[in-house]
Design an enzyme around this catalytic site. Structure first.
Site, PDB file in Angstrom:
ATOM      1  N   THR A 122      -0.115  -2.080   8.939  1.00 13.81           N
ATOM      2  CA  THR A 122      -0.048  -3.126  10.098  1.00 13.81           C
ATOM      3  C   THR A 122       1.229  -2.579  10.827  1.00 13.81           C
ATOM      4  OG1 THR A 122       1.091  -4.259   7.954  1.00 13.81           O
ATOM      5  CG2 THR A 122      -0.746  -5.350   8.950  1.00 13.81           C
TER       6      THR A 122
ATOM      7  N   ARG B 172      11.695  -9.634  10.041  1.00 14.31           N
ATOM      8  CA  ARG B 172      11.415 -10.022  11.422  1.00 14.31           C
ATOM      9  C   ARG B 172      12.876 -10.294  12.453  1.00 14.31           C
ATOM     10  NH1 ARG B 172       7.596 -14.913  12.221  1.00 14.31           N
ATOM     11  NH2 ARG B 172       6.815 -14.005  10.455  1.00 14.31           N
TER      12      ARG B 172
ATOM     13  N   ASP C 251       4.343  -2.712  -2.144  1.00 11.67           N
ATOM     14  CA  ASP C 251       4.889  -3.215  -0.847  1.00 11.67           C
ATOM     15  C   ASP C 251       3.537  -3.195   0.112  1.00 11.67           C
ATOM     16  OD1 ASP C 251       6.559  -3.473   1.647  1.00 11.67           O
ATOM     17  OD2 ASP C 251       5.798  -1.475   2.002  1.00 11.67           O
ATOM     18  N   LEU C 252       3.688  -4.080   1.011  1.00  8.17           N
ATOM     19  CA  LEU C 252       2.405  -4.254   1.855  1.00  8.17           C
ATOM     20  C   LEU C 252       2.059  -3.371   3.070  1.00  8.17           C
ATOM     21  CD1 LEU C 252      -0.239  -6.181   2.143  1.00  8.17           C
ATOM     22  CD2 LEU C 252       1.149  -7.440   4.078  1.00  8.17           C
ATOM     23  N   ASP C 253       2.860  -3.615   3.931  1.00  7.70           N
ATOM     24  CA  ASP C 253       2.982  -2.776   5.232  1.00  7.70           C
ATOM     25  C   ASP C 253       3.221  -1.211   4.854  1.00  7.70           C
ATOM     26  OD1 ASP C 253       2.769  -1.648   7.753  1.00  7.70           O
ATOM     27  OD2 ASP C 253       4.717  -2.274   8.243  1.00  7.70           O
TER      28      ASP C 253
ATOM     29  N   SER D 140       7.123  -7.720  -0.463  1.00  4.13           N
ATOM     30  CA  SER D 140       7.056  -7.506   0.943  1.00  4.13           C
ATOM     31  C   SER D 140       8.177  -8.082   1.675  1.00  4.13           C
ATOM     32  CB  SER D 140       5.466  -7.531   1.523  1.00  4.13           C
ATOM     33  OG  SER D 140       5.444  -7.550   2.922  1.00  4.13           O
ATOM     34  N   ALA D 141       8.384  -7.858   2.940  1.00  4.26           N
ATOM     35  CA  ALA D 141       9.314  -8.366   3.513  1.00  4.26           C
ATOM     36  C   ALA D 141       8.606  -9.314   4.290  1.00  4.26           C
ATOM     37  CB  ALA D 141      10.092  -7.344   4.629  1.00  4.26           C
ATOM     38  N   SER D 142       7.283  -9.178   4.766  1.00  2.49           N
ATOM     39  CA  SER D 142       6.491  -9.921   5.543  1.00  2.49           C
ATOM     40  C   SER D 142       6.233 -11.354   5.222  1.00  2.49           C
ATOM     41  CB  SER D 142       5.157  -9.126   5.845  1.00  2.49           C
ATOM     42  OG  SER D 142       4.223  -9.998   6.822  1.00  2.49           O
TER      43      SER D 142
ATOM     44  N   ASN E 290       3.778 -12.942   6.630  1.00  2.00           N
ATOM     45  CA  ASN E 290       2.358 -13.099   6.669  1.00  2.00           C
ATOM     46  C   ASN E 290       1.562 -12.287   5.799  1.00  2.00           C
ATOM     47  OD1 ASN E 290       2.532 -14.449   9.569  1.00  2.00           O
ATOM     48  ND2 ASN E 290       3.646 -12.564   9.975  1.00  2.00           N
TER      49      ASN E 290
ATOM     50  N   LYS F  13      10.444  -0.527   9.827  1.00  2.00           N
ATOM     51  CA  LYS F  13       9.618  -0.465   8.699  1.00  2.00           C
ATOM     52  C   LYS F  13      10.289  -1.095   7.383  1.00  2.00           C
ATOM     53  CE  LYS F  13       6.301   2.742   9.883  1.00  2.00           C
ATOM     54  NZ  LYS F  13       5.625   4.208   9.770  1.00  2.00           N
ATOM     55  N   GLY F  14       9.788  -2.205   6.958  1.00  3.44           N
ATOM     56  CA  GLY F  14      10.343  -2.709   5.608  1.00  3.44           C
ATOM     57  C   GLY F  14      11.389  -3.778   6.221  1.00  3.44           C
TER      58      GLY F  14
ATOM     59  N   GLU G 187       6.355   2.183  -2.472  1.00  4.61           N
ATOM     60  CA  GLU G 187       7.185   1.829  -1.401  1.00  4.61           C
ATOM     61  C   GLU G 187       6.879   2.855  -0.044  1.00  4.61           C
ATOM     62  OE1 GLU G 187       8.689   0.234   0.991  1.00  4.61           O
ATOM     63  OE2 GLU G 187       9.219  -1.696   0.005  1.00  4.61           O
ATOM     64  N   ASP G 188       6.998   2.425   1.110  1.00  6.49           N
ATOM     65  CA  ASP G 188       6.838   3.411   2.149  1.00  6.49           C
ATOM     66  C   ASP G 188       7.942   3.443   2.895  1.00  6.49           C
ATOM     67  OD1 ASP G 188       6.531   0.982   3.393  1.00  6.49           O
ATOM     68  OD2 ASP G 188       5.947   1.972   5.304  1.00  6.49           O
TER      69      ASP G 188
ATOM     70  N   LYS H  38      15.256  -6.058   1.718  1.00  8.31           N
ATOM     71  CA  LYS H  38      15.563  -4.721   1.231  1.00  8.31           C
ATOM     72  C   LYS H  38      16.571  -4.145   2.153  1.00  8.31           C
ATOM     73  CE  LYS H  38      10.613  -4.744   0.400  1.00  8.31           C
ATOM     74  NZ  LYS H  38       9.269  -4.312   0.822  1.00  8.31           N
TER      75      LYS H  38
HETATM   76  P1  B16 Z   1       6.845 -10.338   9.171  1.00 16.24           P
HETATM   77  P2  B16 Z   1       6.488  -4.701   4.225  1.00 16.24           P
HETATM   78  C1  B16 Z   1       7.390  -5.591   6.886  1.00 16.24           C
HETATM   79  O1  B16 Z   1       6.501  -5.347   5.739  1.00 16.24           O
HETATM   80  C2  B16 Z   1       7.119  -4.828   7.930  1.00 16.24           C
HETATM   81  O2  B16 Z   1       7.212  -3.271   7.547  1.00 16.24           O
HETATM   82  C3  B16 Z   1       8.285  -4.720   8.921  1.00 16.24           C
HETATM   83  O3  B16 Z   1       8.150  -3.957   9.952  1.00 16.24           O
HETATM   84  C4  B16 Z   1       8.247  -6.202   9.187  1.00 16.24           C
HETATM   85  O4  B16 Z   1       9.243  -6.611  10.372  1.00 16.24           O
HETATM   86  C5  B16 Z   1       8.405  -7.131   8.102  1.00 16.24           C
HETATM   87  O5  B16 Z   1       7.430  -6.815   7.140  1.00 16.24           O
HETATM   88  C6  B16 Z   1       8.357  -8.512   8.301  1.00 16.24           C
HETATM   89  O6  B16 Z   1       7.103  -9.130   8.832  1.00 16.24           O
HETATM   90  O7  B16 Z   1       7.074 -10.369  10.690  1.00 16.24           O
HETATM   91  O8  B16 Z   1       5.195 -10.467   9.104  1.00 16.24           O
HETATM   92  O9  B16 Z   1       7.266 -11.499   8.655  1.00 16.24           O
HETATM   93  O10 B16 Z   1       6.434  -2.886   4.551  1.00 16.24           O
HETATM   94  O11 B16 Z   1       7.911  -5.201   3.553  1.00 16.24           O
HETATM   95  O12 B16 Z   1       5.189  -5.176   3.511  1.00 16.24           O
HETATM   96 MG    MG Z   2       6.206  -1.411   3.823  1.00 16.84          MG
END
Ligand code: B16
Ligand code: MG
Length: 217
Positions: A16, A48, A8-10, A113-115, A117, A44-45, A168-169, A144
Site C-alpha cells: 500500500t 499518519r 505488519d501490513l504495508d 500495523s500502524a495503519s 485502515n 514507511k511504518g 516487518e519491512d 513504532k
Molecule cells: P494510515 P504498516 C503504515 O503501515 C504505513 O507503512 C505508513 O506509511 C502509514 O503512514 C501508516 O501505516 C498509517 O497508515 O494512514 O492508513 O492510518 O507498515 O505499519 O502496516
Molecule cells: Mg510496513
C-alpha cells in the site's frame, strides 16, 4: 518454540506504500511543493500524523492546527479512493502460503500495523479470516519503534512475547519487535533492515520447512 506470528501490513502483506505515496504527493503538490519516491521511504511504518509533520518539514510549510487536521483528512480521503478497488491480486507473493500453513497448524496469527485502515484492507484482499487479532493505528498510543503494537498483539494472542515472531519491512518496526523481545524477521533490503535477526527479500524466500522449524523448535 514460536507460538504466535505477527505480521505488519504495508510492505509485508500488501504494497500500500505506493498508494500512500500518491496521496501524500497530491497533498504536497496542492501545497505547492514536490514529494519524491525517495522521501516516501521515510514514511514507511510511520503514523499518519507523523507523516504529515515530516511532509510539512520537507515543504518548509507551517500549519495551523485546523489546517493540519484538514490535510490529515484530505490525505486519507484521497488514499481511500486509491485502495477502494484493491483485491487479492495485490497480496505480496507467497503470503497466503505462509498464512495457510500457520492456520493449518493452529498457530495464532495477529496483525501489528500502524495503519488505521488495516481491517478494511485485509477484508478487500480476502485475508481477514486468517487473523486471530488485529492491532493497528486505532488501538495503540505509541508508534513504532515503541513495542506497544506488538506487545498488545501478543497479549491478544495469549502468547508470551519471547515466543512471537514478527515480520516487518520498516526499520522502526524491526526495532519495535526487538524491543518487545520477539524474533524479528525483516522483509526487504538486507542493508536497510540490518537490525533484524533474519532478513528475507520476500516470502518466496521463506520456505514452509523453515516456518515448520520455528513452530517445532
Ligand atoms: P494510515 P504498516 C503504515 O503501515 C504505513 O507503512 C505508513 O506509511 C502509514 O503512514 C501508516 O501505516 C498509517 O497508515 O494512514 O492508513 O492510518 O507498515 O505499519 O502496516
Ligand atoms: Mg510496513
Amino acid at each position: 518454540m514460536k507460538r504466535g506470528f505477527i505480521f505488519d501490513l504495508d510492505g509485508v502483506i500488501v504494497d500500500t506504500a505506493k498508494y500512500h505515496y500518491l496521496a501524500w504527493k497530491n497533498l504536497a503538490n496542492q501545497l505547492g511543493f514536490d514529494f519524491t519516491k525517495e522521501q516516501n521511504e521515510l514514511f514507511k511504518g510511520v503514523s499518519r500524523k507523523r507523516c504529515l509533520e515530516i511532509l510539512l518539514e520537507i515543504g518548509n510549510r507551517e500549519a495551523t492546527q485546523e489546517e493540519f487536521d484538514t490535510w490529515m483528512v484530505e490525505k486519507n480521503v484521497d488514499y481511500l479512493k486509491y485502495i477502494e478497488n484493491m483485491d487479492a491480486s495485490e497480496i505480496l507473493p507467497d503470503v497466503p502460503r505462509v498464512l495457510e500453513f500457520l492456520q493449518e497448524n493452529n498457530i495464532p496469527i495477529a496483525l501489528g500495523s500502524a495503519s488505521k485502515n488495516a481491517q478494511p484492507i485485509l477484508e478487500k484482499v480476502g485475508l481477514l479470516h486468517y487473523f486471530d487479532a488485529i492491532v493497528d493505528g486505532n488501538n495503540v498510543t505509541k508508534a513504532k519503534p515503541d513495542p506497544e503494537v506488538f506487545l498488545l498483539a501478543a497479549k491478544q494472542l495469549n502468547v508470551i512475547p519471547e515466543n512471537c515472531v514478527v515480520f516487518e519491512d520498516a526499520v522502526a518496526g524491526v526495532q519495535a519487535a526487538n524491543a518487545a523481545k520477539m524474533m524479528s524477521i525483516g522483509i526487504g533490503d538486507k542493508n536497510v533492515l540490518a537490525e533484524a535477526q533474519l532478513i528475507f527479500t520476500d516470502f518466496t524466500e521463506i520456505s514452509t520447512n523453515f516456518i515448520k522449524s520455528l513452530i517445532e523448535k
